[in-house]
Motif scaffolding. Structure first.
Motif, PDB file in Angstrom:
ATOM      1  N   THR A  31      -8.325  -3.766   7.160  1.00  0.00           N
ATOM      2  CA  THR A  31      -7.163  -4.409   7.794  1.00  0.00           C
ATOM      3  C   THR A  31      -7.271  -5.938   7.747  1.00  0.00           C
ATOM      4  O   THR A  31      -6.256  -6.615   7.736  1.00  0.00           O
ATOM      5  CB  THR A  31      -6.955  -3.917   9.244  1.00  0.00           C
ATOM      6  OG1 THR A  31      -8.016  -4.392  10.083  1.00  0.00           O
ATOM      7  CG2 THR A  31      -6.905  -2.401   9.304  1.00  0.00           C
ATOM      8  N   HIS A  32      -8.498  -6.452   7.694  1.00  0.00           N
ATOM      9  CA  HIS A  32      -8.662  -7.908   7.580  1.00  0.00           C
ATOM     10  C   HIS A  32      -8.343  -8.414   6.169  1.00  0.00           C
ATOM     11  O   HIS A  32      -8.449  -9.611   5.904  1.00  0.00           O
ATOM     12  CB  HIS A  32     -10.078  -8.314   7.995  1.00  0.00           C
ATOM     13  CG  HIS A  32     -10.261  -8.340   9.488  1.00  0.00           C
ATOM     14  ND1 HIS A  32     -11.424  -8.742  10.109  1.00  0.00           N
ATOM     15  CD2 HIS A  32      -9.408  -8.020  10.496  1.00  0.00           C
ATOM     16  CE1 HIS A  32     -11.280  -8.661  11.418  1.00  0.00           C
ATOM     17  NE2 HIS A  32     -10.071  -8.224  11.685  1.00  0.00           N
ATOM     18  N   LYS A  33      -7.968  -7.495   5.297  1.00  0.00           N
ATOM     19  CA  LYS A  33      -7.566  -7.912   3.938  1.00  0.00           C
ATOM     20  C   LYS A  33      -6.046  -7.893   3.765  1.00  0.00           C
ATOM     21  O   LYS A  33      -5.548  -8.330   2.732  1.00  0.00           O
ATOM     22  CB  LYS A  33      -8.217  -7.007   2.887  1.00  0.00           C
ATOM     23  CG  LYS A  33      -9.738  -7.144   2.850  1.00  0.00           C
ATOM     24  CD  LYS A  33     -10.352  -6.346   1.715  1.00  0.00           C
ATOM     25  CE  LYS A  33     -11.855  -6.562   1.637  1.00  0.00           C
ATOM     26  NZ  LYS A  33     -12.642  -5.531   2.332  1.00  0.00           N
ATOM     27  N   VAL A  34      -5.326  -7.361   4.758  1.00  0.00           N
ATOM     28  CA  VAL A  34      -3.852  -7.386   4.652  1.00  0.00           C
ATOM     29  C   VAL A  34      -3.308  -8.458   5.599  1.00  0.00           C
ATOM     30  O   VAL A  34      -2.670  -8.178   6.607  1.00  0.00           O
ATOM     31  CB  VAL A  34      -3.198  -6.002   4.906  1.00  0.00           C
ATOM     32  CG1 VAL A  34      -3.482  -5.068   3.757  1.00  0.00           C
ATOM     33  CG2 VAL A  34      -3.674  -5.366   6.206  1.00  0.00           C
ATOM     34  N   HIS A  64      -3.077  -4.453  11.198  1.00  0.00           N
ATOM     35  CA  HIS A  64      -4.018  -3.322  11.221  1.00  0.00           C
ATOM     36  C   HIS A  64      -3.327  -1.964  11.048  1.00  0.00           C
ATOM     37  O   HIS A  64      -3.585  -1.221  10.106  1.00  0.00           O
ATOM     38  CB  HIS A  64      -4.759  -3.277  12.562  1.00  0.00           C
ATOM     39  CG  HIS A  64      -5.457  -4.528  12.952  1.00  0.00           C
ATOM     40  ND1 HIS A  64      -6.676  -4.878  12.433  1.00  0.00           N
ATOM     41  CD2 HIS A  64      -5.133  -5.504  13.841  1.00  0.00           C
ATOM     42  CE1 HIS A  64      -7.071  -6.024  12.985  1.00  0.00           C
ATOM     43  NE2 HIS A  64      -6.159  -6.423  13.838  1.00  0.00           N
ATOM     44  N   ASP A  65      -2.510  -1.602  12.035  1.00  0.00           N
ATOM     45  CA  ASP A  65      -2.054  -0.206  12.144  1.00  0.00           C
ATOM     46  C   ASP A  65      -1.147   0.265  11.001  1.00  0.00           C
ATOM     47  O   ASP A  65      -1.193   1.461  10.645  1.00  0.00           O
ATOM     48  CB  ASP A  65      -1.369   0.014  13.498  1.00  0.00           C
ATOM     49  CG  ASP A  65      -2.337  -0.136  14.667  1.00  0.00           C
ATOM     50  OD1 ASP A  65      -3.552   0.040  14.449  1.00  0.00           O
ATOM     51  OD2 ASP A  65      -1.878  -0.422  15.785  1.00  0.00           O
ATOM     52  N   PRO A  66      -0.333  -0.603  10.399  1.00  0.00           N
ATOM     53  CA  PRO A  66       0.498  -0.110   9.292  1.00  0.00           C
ATOM     54  C   PRO A  66      -0.319   0.421   8.114  1.00  0.00           C
ATOM     55  O   PRO A  66       0.213   1.170   7.289  1.00  0.00           O
ATOM     56  CB  PRO A  66       1.314  -1.351   8.884  1.00  0.00           C
ATOM     57  CG  PRO A  66       1.351  -2.200  10.106  1.00  0.00           C
ATOM     58  CD  PRO A  66       0.029  -1.986  10.766  1.00  0.00           C
ATOM     59  N   CYS A  67      -1.610   0.073   8.046  1.00  0.00           N
ATOM     60  CA  CYS A  67      -2.455   0.616   6.961  1.00  0.00           C
ATOM     61  C   CYS A  67      -2.478   2.150   7.014  1.00  0.00           C
ATOM     62  O   CYS A  67      -2.555   2.808   5.972  1.00  0.00           O
ATOM     63  CB  CYS A  67      -3.887   0.079   7.063  1.00  0.00           C
ATOM     64  SG  CYS A  67      -4.004  -1.663   6.616  1.00  0.00           S
ATOM     65  N   VAL A  76      -8.224  -2.719  -0.267  1.00  0.00           N
ATOM     66  CA  VAL A  76      -6.783  -2.448  -0.261  1.00  0.00           C
ATOM     67  C   VAL A  76      -6.105  -3.429  -1.207  1.00  0.00           C
ATOM     68  O   VAL A  76      -6.542  -4.579  -1.340  1.00  0.00           O
ATOM     69  CB  VAL A  76      -6.219  -2.566   1.178  1.00  0.00           C
ATOM     70  CG1 VAL A  76      -6.540  -3.919   1.807  1.00  0.00           C
ATOM     71  CG2 VAL A  76      -4.713  -2.322   1.224  1.00  0.00           C
ATOM     72  N   ASP A  77      -5.048  -2.961  -1.843  1.00  0.00           N
ATOM     73  CA  ASP A  77      -4.193  -3.828  -2.665  1.00  0.00           C
ATOM     74  C   ASP A  77      -3.179  -4.461  -1.717  1.00  0.00           C
ATOM     75  O   ASP A  77      -2.145  -3.867  -1.396  1.00  0.00           O
ATOM     76  CB  ASP A  77      -3.519  -2.958  -3.741  1.00  0.00           C
ATOM     77  CG  ASP A  77      -2.390  -3.679  -4.468  1.00  0.00           C
ATOM     78  OD1 ASP A  77      -2.107  -4.859  -4.161  1.00  0.00           O
ATOM     79  OD2 ASP A  77      -1.776  -3.031  -5.345  1.00  0.00           O
ATOM     80  N   ALA A  78      -3.488  -5.678  -1.245  1.00  0.00           N
ATOM     81  CA  ALA A  78      -2.672  -6.307  -0.196  1.00  0.00           C
ATOM     82  C   ALA A  78      -1.252  -6.588  -0.688  1.00  0.00           C
ATOM     83  O   ALA A  78      -0.286  -6.416   0.068  1.00  0.00           O
ATOM     84  CB  ALA A  78      -3.331  -7.593   0.285  1.00  0.00           C
ATOM     85  N   GLU A  79      -1.125  -6.991  -1.924  1.00  0.00           N
ATOM     86  CA  GLU A  79       0.208  -7.298  -2.459  1.00  0.00           C
ATOM     87  C   GLU A  79       1.072  -6.034  -2.491  1.00  0.00           C
ATOM     88  O   GLU A  79       2.226  -6.030  -2.084  1.00  0.00           O
ATOM     89  CB  GLU A  79       0.043  -7.910  -3.864  1.00  0.00           C
ATOM     90  CG  GLU A  79       1.065  -8.951  -4.233  1.00  0.00           C
ATOM     91  CD  GLU A  79       1.460  -9.905  -3.118  1.00  0.00           C
ATOM     92  OE1 GLU A  79       0.585 -10.595  -2.571  1.00  0.00           O
ATOM     93  OE2 GLU A  79       2.669  -9.943  -2.775  1.00  0.00           O
ATOM     94  N   GLY A  80       0.466  -4.932  -2.962  1.00  0.00           N
ATOM     95  CA  GLY A  80       1.170  -3.653  -3.007  1.00  0.00           C
ATOM     96  C   GLY A  80       1.550  -3.186  -1.606  1.00  0.00           C
ATOM     97  O   GLY A  80       2.636  -2.636  -1.379  1.00  0.00           O
ATOM     98  N   PHE A  81       0.640  -3.410  -0.673  1.00  0.00           N
ATOM     99  CA  PHE A  81       0.881  -3.031   0.729  1.00  0.00           C
ATOM    100  C   PHE A  81       2.100  -3.765   1.273  1.00  0.00           C
ATOM    101  O   PHE A  81       2.996  -3.168   1.868  1.00  0.00           O
ATOM    102  CB  PHE A  81      -0.382  -3.357   1.545  1.00  0.00           C
ATOM    103  CG  PHE A  81      -0.211  -3.284   3.033  1.00  0.00           C
ATOM    104  CD1 PHE A  81      -0.372  -2.083   3.710  1.00  0.00           C
ATOM    105  CD2 PHE A  81       0.106  -4.425   3.778  1.00  0.00           C
ATOM    106  CE1 PHE A  81      -0.218  -2.012   5.096  1.00  0.00           C
ATOM    107  CE2 PHE A  81       0.261  -4.369   5.150  1.00  0.00           C
ATOM    108  CZ  PHE A  81       0.099  -3.155   5.812  1.00  0.00           C
ATOM    109  N   TYR A  82       2.155  -5.087   1.094  1.00  0.00           N
ATOM    110  CA  TYR A  82       3.283  -5.854   1.643  1.00  0.00           C
ATOM    111  C   TYR A  82       4.593  -5.538   0.935  1.00  0.00           C
ATOM    112  O   TYR A  82       5.660  -5.553   1.551  1.00  0.00           O
ATOM    113  CB  TYR A  82       2.971  -7.364   1.636  1.00  0.00           C
ATOM    114  CG  TYR A  82       2.226  -7.754   2.894  1.00  0.00           C
ATOM    115  CD1 TYR A  82       2.903  -8.001   4.089  1.00  0.00           C
ATOM    116  CD2 TYR A  82       0.835  -7.808   2.913  1.00  0.00           C
ATOM    117  CE1 TYR A  82       2.222  -8.315   5.252  1.00  0.00           C
ATOM    118  CE2 TYR A  82       0.144  -8.122   4.071  1.00  0.00           C
ATOM    119  CZ  TYR A  82       0.847  -8.379   5.243  1.00  0.00           C
ATOM    120  OH  TYR A  82       0.178  -8.675   6.400  1.00  0.00           O
TER     121      TYR A  82
END
Ligand code: BDR
Ligand code: CA
Length: 311
Positions: free
Chosen positions: A194-197, A241-244, A295-301
């Motif tokens: 979560t610290h990566k998103v 955090h939680d949306p992960c 995590v792929d932060a860009e893909g996540f957002y």
């Protein structure tokens, strides 16, 4: 086919974004939202869950109040992160949809008993008190649960609430121990992920640019807790955090981790609630959790913004 989920939560701005992500995703059927004491006391978490459903135009979602304190320890809350209401950052109308009758734990037990084995996934976003209480009271529900995908714990990032422990696990370590020893398949989103998103100006402005009340609320919430997290970590933005947890259900390939043993510290006051994760495989203890690390932060957002845009 849709996937049936129950969200167990203590909203919290990042819980709110997770709930909205689920409500914006047609692949998921939210059977109910069970509230627990955590970020703020139970009366506020069970109110906030309804504020969020109404914001999304989903007065039909069943919201239940659950446990008001951890199994054994006094409740620790986090107003210093989330503000007095738990949802500080934007003024939203008080909810008019009612709380469901009955206790969240009874809803969990009755729903799981009524469903086929493996039909329901649990998504805990707060302390694990409701889930552990249900498992203790009705052990027969364990085989009914497809998996538990939860936000909690940390290994490389260690702690955000004490030097050794992450908030959700620290608040109710005894409950976490029950869940981690349950034998139910677990997927864990620790601080390492979560610290990566982290939010960035561009990511927050993308929510605002959606031009909808939901996009505006998400931008306001992220703006609110960004201030706290940036001061604390000196980092670029705030972790969502939680949306992960919900993002994993929708796009598991965004995440990478290891299937390892994870034990919960429940004895030492110094390290209470630490998730002792055997990342390097140095013990023979049984593997009980898929513990995520990347995590792929860009893909996540991208996913998050697109789904928030549907509401
Ligand atoms: C977790 O603690 C809460 O403050 C957040 O909602 C998240 O579930 C992060 O440690
Ligand atoms: Ca939470």
């Amino acid at each position: 086919m849709t996937r049936k989920i129950i969200i167990d939560t203590d909203p919290g701005q990042d819980d709110a974004v997770a709930i909205l992500l689920a409500l914006g995703s047609p692949e998921l059927e939210v059977l109910g939202i069970t509230c627990v004491a955590g970020n703020v006391p139970l009366p506020l978490t069970s109110k906030n869950a309804r504020v969020i459903c109404e914001l999304a135009g989903r007065r039909d979602v069943k919201v239940f109040a659950g446990c008001e304190k951890p199994l054994q320890r006094p409740l620790v809350t986090a107003e210093y992160v989330h503000g007095k209401t738990g949802l500080d950052g934007i003024e939203l109308p008080a909810p008019t949809m009612p709380l469901q009758d009955g206790h969240a734990v009874d809803f969990l037990i009755e729903t799981l008993r009524a469903e086929a084995p493996g039909a329901v996934t649990l998504c805990p976003l707060g302390p694990l008190t409701n889930i552990a209480t249900a498992l203790q009271r009705a052990p027969d529900i364990a085989p009914k649960i497809a998996e538990i995908v939860l936000m909690g714990g940390a290994y490389f990032e260690v702690g955000n609430t004490t030097p050794a422990a992450e908030f959700n696990i620290h608040v109710d370590p005894q409950a976490a121990e029950i869940v981690f020893k349950s034998g139910i398949p677990l997927v864990v989103m620790p601080l390492d992920v979560t610290h990566k998103v982290l939010t960035t100006r561009a990511r927050v402005e993308a929510f605002r640019a959606l031009g909808t009340p939901v996009g505006h609320a998400v931008a306001s919430w992220t703006d609110f807790f960004e201030r706290f997290d940036m001061a604390k970590y000196g980092s670029q933005g705030a972790p969502l955090h939680d949306p992960c947890v919900i993002a994993y259900l929708l796009r598991p390939e965004l995440f990478e981790g290891r299937h390892i043993n994870v034990e919960i510290e429940t004895q030492s006051e110094l390290t209470m609630g630490m998730t002792v994760a055997d990342w390097w495989g140095v013990t023979d203890r049984p593997r009980n959790a898929m513990f995520m690390g990347k995590v792929d932060a860009e893909g996540f957002y991208q996913l998050l913004t697109e789904r928030i845009g549907r509401l």
